[in-house]
Design a protein around this motif. Structure first.
Motif, PDB file in Angstrom:
ATOM      1  N   VAL A 111      70.611  16.051  50.699  1.00  0.00           N
ATOM      2  CA  VAL A 111      71.286  15.828  51.979  1.00  0.00           C
ATOM      3  C   VAL A 111      70.377  15.096  52.954  1.00  0.00           C
ATOM      4  CG1 VAL A 111      72.234  16.978  54.015  1.00  0.00           C
ATOM      5  CG2 VAL A 111      72.879  17.752  51.729  1.00  0.00           C
ATOM      6  N   LEU A 112      69.125  15.533  53.058  1.00  0.00           N
ATOM      7  CA  LEU A 112      68.223  14.921  54.025  1.00  0.00           C
ATOM      8  C   LEU A 112      67.915  13.472  53.672  1.00  0.00           C
ATOM      9  CD1 LEU A 112      65.748  17.856  54.787  1.00  0.00           C
ATOM     10  CD2 LEU A 112      67.694  17.052  56.132  1.00  0.00           C
ATOM     11  N   THR A 113      67.892  13.158  52.387  1.00  0.00           N
ATOM     12  CA  THR A 113      67.696  11.763  51.986  1.00  0.00           C
ATOM     13  C   THR A 113      68.817  10.888  52.512  1.00  0.00           C
ATOM     14  OG1 THR A 113      66.500  12.397  49.983  1.00  0.00           O
ATOM     15  CG2 THR A 113      67.483  10.209  50.005  1.00  0.00           C
ATOM     16  N   ARG A 114      70.025  11.356  52.361  1.00  0.00           N
ATOM     17  CA  ARG A 114      71.170  10.569  52.828  1.00  0.00           C
ATOM     18  C   ARG A 114      71.237  10.518  54.349  1.00  0.00           C
ATOM     19  NH1 ARG A 114      76.095  13.262  50.447  1.00  0.00           N
ATOM     20  NH2 ARG A 114      77.191  11.562  51.506  1.00  0.00           N
ATOM     21  N   VAL A 115      70.842  11.591  55.010  1.00  0.00           N
ATOM     22  CA  VAL A 115      70.857  11.604  56.472  1.00  0.00           C
ATOM     23  C   VAL A 115      69.876  10.571  57.017  1.00  0.00           C
ATOM     24  CG1 VAL A 115      70.255  12.965  58.497  1.00  0.00           C
ATOM     25  CG2 VAL A 115      71.667  13.968  56.702  1.00  0.00           C
ATOM     26  N   ARG A 116      68.659  10.571  56.462  1.00  0.00           N
ATOM     27  CA  ARG A 116      67.660   9.610  56.949  1.00  0.00           C
ATOM     28  C   ARG A 116      68.098   8.180  56.665  1.00  0.00           C
ATOM     29  NH1 ARG A 116      63.991  13.534  54.374  1.00  0.00           N
ATOM     30  NH2 ARG A 116      63.281  14.956  56.008  1.00  0.00           N
ATOM     31  N   ALA A 117      68.778   7.976  55.537  1.00  0.00           N
ATOM     32  CA  ALA A 117      69.231   6.624  55.203  1.00  0.00           C
ATOM     33  C   ALA A 117      70.302   6.128  56.170  1.00  0.00           C
ATOM     34  CB  ALA A 117      69.768   6.598  53.767  1.00  0.00           C
ATOM     35  N   ALA A 118      70.969   7.052  56.863  1.00  0.00           N
ATOM     36  CA  ALA A 118      72.035   6.654  57.793  1.00  0.00           C
ATOM     37  C   ALA A 118      71.488   6.036  59.069  1.00  0.00           C
ATOM     38  CB  ALA A 118      72.908   7.866  58.132  1.00  0.00           C
ATOM     39  N   GLY A 119      70.195   6.223  59.360  1.00  0.00           N
ATOM     40  CA  GLY A 119      69.599   5.622  60.548  1.00  0.00           C
ATOM     41  C   GLY A 119      69.296   6.652  61.613  1.00  0.00           C
ATOM     42  N   PRO A 120      68.352   6.319  62.527  1.00  0.00           N
ATOM     43  CA  PRO A 120      67.930   7.293  63.553  1.00  0.00           C
ATOM     44  C   PRO A 120      69.071   7.759  64.453  1.00  0.00           C
ATOM     45  CG  PRO A 120      66.404   5.436  63.444  1.00  0.00           C
ATOM     46  CD  PRO A 120      67.584   5.076  62.591  1.00  0.00           C
ATOM     47  N   GLY A 121      69.936   6.834  64.873  1.00  0.00           N
ATOM     48  CA  GLY A 121      71.039   7.228  65.754  1.00  0.00           C
ATOM     49  C   GLY A 121      71.998   8.188  65.084  1.00  0.00           C
ATOM     50  N   ALA A 122      72.294   7.917  63.815  1.00  0.00           N
ATOM     51  CA  ALA A 122      73.194   8.804  63.074  1.00  0.00           C
ATOM     52  C   ALA A 122      72.555  10.167  62.859  1.00  0.00           C
ATOM     53  CB  ALA A 122      73.563   8.175  61.730  1.00  0.00           C
ATOM     54  N   GLU A 123      71.255  10.200  62.509  1.00  0.00           N
ATOM     55  CA  GLU A 123      70.583  11.479  62.278  1.00  0.00           C
ATOM     56  C   GLU A 123      70.556  12.311  63.556  1.00  0.00           C
ATOM     57  OE1 GLU A 123      66.753  11.190  60.529  1.00  0.00           O
ATOM     58  OE2 GLU A 123      66.396  13.357  60.580  1.00  0.00           O
ATOM     59  N   GLU A 124      70.280  11.666  64.684  1.00  0.00           N
ATOM     60  CA  GLU A 124      70.273  12.388  65.962  1.00  0.00           C
ATOM     61  C   GLU A 124      71.621  13.032  66.231  1.00  0.00           C
ATOM     62  OE1 GLU A 124      70.411  10.044  69.559  1.00  0.00           O
ATOM     63  OE2 GLU A 124      68.894  11.319  70.477  1.00  0.00           O
ATOM     64  N   LEU A 125      72.692  12.266  65.995  1.00  0.00           N
ATOM     65  CA  LEU A 125      74.035  12.810  66.239  1.00  0.00           C
ATOM     66  C   LEU A 125      74.358  13.936  65.259  1.00  0.00           C
ATOM     67  CD1 LEU A 125      77.222  11.052  67.302  1.00  0.00           C
ATOM     68  CD2 LEU A 125      77.318  12.449  65.249  1.00  0.00           C
ATOM     69  N   LEU A 126      74.029  13.751  63.982  1.00  0.00           N
ATOM     70  CA  LEU A 126      74.351  14.764  62.977  1.00  0.00           C
ATOM     71  C   LEU A 126      73.625  16.078  63.247  1.00  0.00           C
ATOM     72  CD1 LEU A 126      74.323  12.526  59.784  1.00  0.00           C
ATOM     73  CD2 LEU A 126      76.297  13.730  60.713  1.00  0.00           C
ATOM     74  N   ARG A 127      72.373  15.997  63.677  1.00  0.00           N
ATOM     75  CA  ARG A 127      71.639  17.229  63.960  1.00  0.00           C
ATOM     76  C   ARG A 127      72.225  17.946  65.169  1.00  0.00           C
ATOM     77  NH1 ARG A 127      67.420  18.104  60.856  1.00  0.00           N
ATOM     78  NH2 ARG A 127      66.524  16.384  59.653  1.00  0.00           N
ATOM     79  N   ALA A 128      72.656  17.196  66.181  1.00  0.00           N
ATOM     80  CA  ALA A 128      73.306  17.829  67.329  1.00  0.00           C
ATOM     81  C   ALA A 128      74.641  18.430  66.910  1.00  0.00           C
ATOM     82  CB  ALA A 128      73.494  16.810  68.442  1.00  0.00           C
ATOM     83  N   ALA A 129      75.395  17.697  66.086  1.00  0.00           N
ATOM     84  CA  ALA A 129      76.696  18.186  65.626  1.00  0.00           C
ATOM     85  C   ALA A 129      76.543  19.453  64.792  1.00  0.00           C
ATOM     86  CB  ALA A 129      77.401  17.108  64.812  1.00  0.00           C
ATOM     87  N   ALA A 130      75.456  19.554  64.012  1.00  0.00           N
ATOM     88  CA  ALA A 130      75.244  20.737  63.179  1.00  0.00           C
ATOM     89  C   ALA A 130      75.109  21.993  64.018  1.00  0.00           C
ATOM     90  CB  ALA A 130      74.004  20.548  62.311  1.00  0.00           C
ATOM     91  N   VAL A 131      74.612  21.871  65.252  1.00  0.00           N
ATOM     92  CA  VAL A 131      74.504  23.029  66.138  1.00  0.00           C
ATOM     93  C   VAL A 131      75.886  23.515  66.557  1.00  0.00           C
ATOM     94  CG1 VAL A 131      73.677  23.774  68.413  1.00  0.00           C
ATOM     95  CG2 VAL A 131      72.211  22.384  66.938  1.00  0.00           C
ATOM     96  N   LEU A 132      76.852  22.589  66.650  1.00  0.00           N
ATOM     97  CA  LEU A 132      78.206  22.959  67.066  1.00  0.00           C
ATOM     98  C   LEU A 132      78.962  23.707  65.972  1.00  0.00           C
ATOM     99  CD1 LEU A 132      79.231  19.664  68.912  1.00  0.00           C
ATOM    100  CD2 LEU A 132      78.686  21.872  69.957  1.00  0.00           C
ATOM    101  N   GLY A 133      78.590  23.513  64.707  1.00  0.00           N
ATOM    102  CA  GLY A 133      79.283  24.195  63.620  1.00  0.00           C
ATOM    103  C   GLY A 133      79.722  23.216  62.559  1.00  0.00           C
ATOM    104  N   THR A 134      80.663  23.635  61.725  1.00  0.00           N
ATOM    105  CA  THR A 134      81.096  22.777  60.629  1.00  0.00           C
ATOM    106  C   THR A 134      82.002  21.648  61.089  1.00  0.00           C
ATOM    107  OG1 THR A 134      82.928  24.293  60.194  1.00  0.00           O
ATOM    108  CG2 THR A 134      80.910  24.610  58.908  1.00  0.00           C
ATOM    109  N   SER A 135      82.609  21.746  62.274  1.00  0.00           N
ATOM    110  CA  SER A 135      83.446  20.673  62.808  1.00  0.00           C
ATOM    111  C   SER A 135      83.008  20.378  64.236  1.00  0.00           C
ATOM    112  CB  SER A 135      84.924  21.074  62.774  1.00  0.00           C
ATOM    113  OG  SER A 135      85.164  22.182  63.621  1.00  0.00           O
TER     114      SER A 135
END
Length: 667
Positions: free
Chosen positions: A516-540
């Motif tokens: 998972v982390l390999t694919r997250v990093r490949a998505a780019g810094p902006g995407a990773e920042e958003l995904l990590r914030a979204a993960a705090v909100l829950g599954t959706s």
């Protein structure tokens, strides 16, 4: 043993090398029933299922031994290789032909060939129609439930065969042949609007538009009298086209190619769900719970069933943050059904429960009228809601069977689980199947509540053959054994590992986390920042909520969410986005530095201030027990006001626990 075939259409028969064997040569009545059961299923049939069919009233003292004895006698009479398996279950080998399944195969082939070769499609579908229409299946088993399911399959295949015959005959300039097929389909099911449209087209092609209009009028009168609804929009449009003399060859239905192959390693589970769908179509409603650990493929299996189902399909999801909203999954399901059905059909299905249904589902009020101004006690209102939903689903499933998929039941409130129990007990003869996915560990309470009214389909790891199949499809067949060893067959581990390999990452990741982390990093810094914030909100998560956490504009967050879809780390889920799997969210959450997580939780409590349950969850995660306790208290009061006192109890318990932790006597 020679070439063996089995006939299920008409009286059961075994055919060896073209000769029908006398019953005495096949074996006793129970031996013949055993063969018929195995032929109907074409898979491994558990001994318990065989016992229930062979001895429905009073099983013998040692049923497994009795089944084994029957199998031994069949093998002795017809060949040692005729029945495969042992004490865990039995099946027929693949080279034993069964007329019903051969006919179904010809129907599928006819559907595939229809767009390019109508003549070949007509030949294949015509042969299948001749086999399927010859007689009811298993005429010697008139009262058996399992035989009724076989006849339901026969009817469904015959309906499809006649659809192809009518379409192919029209495309090939044989309207009389199309008329005969459509007439036969209409006699089998007067509510079959596909057959009605085919018959209208056939009469119109024969230069008999007046007869086409008569066919429409008979259907309209039947639907009005029996169901209080109008014909479907497609039928009404064809009626107008015939009136105006504007029917064209484009009105002939075009069949799509056959669906893609079924899920690897899930044949048994798909067969069980397909059997439940057949039961529902025959008026035997079912509630099925698909259970397993996170990421094992529960939702994907339910999606596959929804794709295969020929009927009305509605899918809803339970969210942890909405647990206190009274019957929210059912509110969304009814709203979706109301939006897709003609208003007359909605009103007929609601009937005398229209007021209660409009009270529960505001979106239905536009069709059903304003809800009553006065309310009864919370208990009475709760029961009225249960009855209204049950009656609505039961009546709506009359013309076409209904499949309701409820995903992530472990997040459901008590009221939702109670309604599932009530619906299962009061569905009567509805053509209704409810399939709910639930995590085995987190959903223990829901599973215990529904145990007596539901069938459970447990989902386990993929076996070696399924992993090899997936690896071969991904071009990684040389690594199949290694992937199987290191992932232990966990579906998401396998899939994520293969995706990482296909993307060019060297080696096999040692765990889902690495993949998972390999694919997250490949998505780019902006995407990773958003995904990590979204993960705090829950599954959706919604773009606006993530924007609030990151301090960016909603437009920017929405654009990032849209771009991230290409990574397949997230998917669209109705009004929000969600992670492709819960474990993706968990990996991201756990790998985010704790100070960053705490800051996001504190900001989320501010951004989601209008949702007390969400505020409580985030404040508690950030260590602010005082704020969490007050929010839990507000959520509990809201639940109680919505006639869900049992849902309010755990929320108030959370408030008390938070008060004890922070020493807030006032709370």
């Amino acid at each position: 043993m020679g070439q063996i075939g089995i006939r299920l259409v008409g009286p059961f028969a075994v055919v060896r090398d073209g000769r029908v064997l006398p019953d005495a040569e096949v074996g006793s009545r129970k031996a013949r029933t055993l063969l018929a059961l195995l032929a109907a299923e074409r898979r491994v049939v558990a001994v318990d299922q065989l016992v229930g069919a062979l001895w429905p009233a009073r099983p013998p003292a040692r049923p497994a031994d009795n089944v084994a004895t029957l199998v031994s006698r069949v093998r002795a009479a017809l060949g040692a290789d005729l029945v495969e398996g042992g004490r865990s279950g039995y099946r027929l080998p693949a080279d034993v032909t069964v007329d019903l399944h051969e006919a179904a195969r010809f129907v599928a082939e006819a559907e595939r060939r229809l767009p390019a070769d109508p003549a070949a499609a007509l030949d294949a579908a015509g042969w299948a129609e001749g086999v399927l229409a010859a007689a009811p299946a298993l005429t010697g088993e008139p009262a058996a439930d399992w035989a009724a399911a076989v006849r339901a399959d026969q009817a469904a295949h015959l309906r499809r065969a006649r659809q192809v015959v009518a379409a192919a005959a029209l495309a090939g300039g044989q309207p009389a042949r199309a008329r005969d097929a459509a007439l036969a389909a209409g006699r089998a099911d007067p509510f079959d609007e596909d057959a009605v449209r085919a018959l209208m087209r056939a009469h119109d092609a024969l230069g008999e538009p007046a007869k086409a209009l008569e066919v429409y009028e008979r259907l309209r009168a039947l639907l009005a009298e029996e169901l209080g609804v109008d014909p479907a929009a497609a039928t009404r449009d064809l009626h107008v086209a015939v009136l105006r003399g504007r029917t064209t060859p484009a009105d002939v239905p075009v069949f799509q190619p056959p669906p893609p192959p079924r899920l690897a390693g899930r044949d048994a589970e798909i067969d069980r769900l397909a059997g439940a769908w057949r039961d529902a179509g025959a008026g035997r409603p079912r509630l099925v719970l698909v259970t397993g650990e996170p990421g094992i493929g529960k939702t994907r299996l339910a999606v596959e069933l929804a794709r295969l189902a020929d009927g009305v399909v509605v899918t809803v999801r339970c969210y942890a943050a909405e647990r206190s909203l009274f019957l929210q999954p059912f509110v969304e399901a009814v709203a979706a059904l109301v939006a897709d059905a003609p208003p007359d059909r909605v009103r007929a299905a609601a009937g005398d429960r229209a007021g209660a249904l409009a009270t529960l589902v505001p979106a239905a009020a536009a069709v059903l009228g304003a809800p009553p101004a006065e309310h009864g006690s919370p208990e009475a209102e709760r029961r009225a809601a249960y009855e209204a939903v049950t009656v609505f689903l039961r009546r709506l499933a009359v013309p076409r069977p209904v499949l309701l998929v409820v995903d992530d039941l472990q997040h459901a409130g008590t009221a939702t689980v109670e309604l599932l129990h009530y619906l299962a007990r009061h569905a009567g003869g509805a053509r209704l199947l409810v399939v709910a996915t639930v995590r085995a560990a987190e959903g223990r309470e829901a599973l215990a509540t529904l145990d007596e009214v539901a069938d459970v389909v447990p989902l386990g790891p993929l076996d070696g053959a399924a992993i090899a199949h997936l690896a071969r499809a991904a071009g990684q067949d040389a690594r199949a054994a290694e992937i199987a060893r290191r992932t232990r067959g966990h579906t998401l581990f396998v899939v994520e590992t293969l995706r990482a390999l296909a993307a060019g990452h060297t080696g096999v990741p040692s765990s889902l986390r690495a993949s998972v982390l390999t694919r997250v990093r490949a998505a780019g810094p902006g995407a990773e920042e958003l995904l990590r914030a979204a993960a705090v909100l829950g599954t959706s998560f919604a773009p606006a909520a993530v924007a609030g956490l990151l301090g960016v504009g909603t437009a920017e967050a929405t654009l990032r969410c849209d771009r991230i879809l290409e990574t397949r780390l997230t998917v669209v889920a109705g009004r929000a986005y969600e992670f492709a799997n819960d474990l993706v969210q968990e990996v991201l959450y756990d790998s985010t530095p704790q100070p960053t997580r705490l800051a996001h939780h504190l900001r989320a409590a501010d951004v989601l201030a209008d949702n007390p349950e969400a505020v409580a969850r985030h404040a508690q995660a950030a260590g602010d027990d005082r704020r969490a306790g007050r929010a839990w208290l507000a959520a509990g009061r809201r639940a109680a006001r919505r006639y869900a006192a049992s849902d309010a109890e755990p929320l108030l318990g959370n408030a008390i626990a938070a008060a004890e932790r922070c020493g807030d006597a006032e709370l």
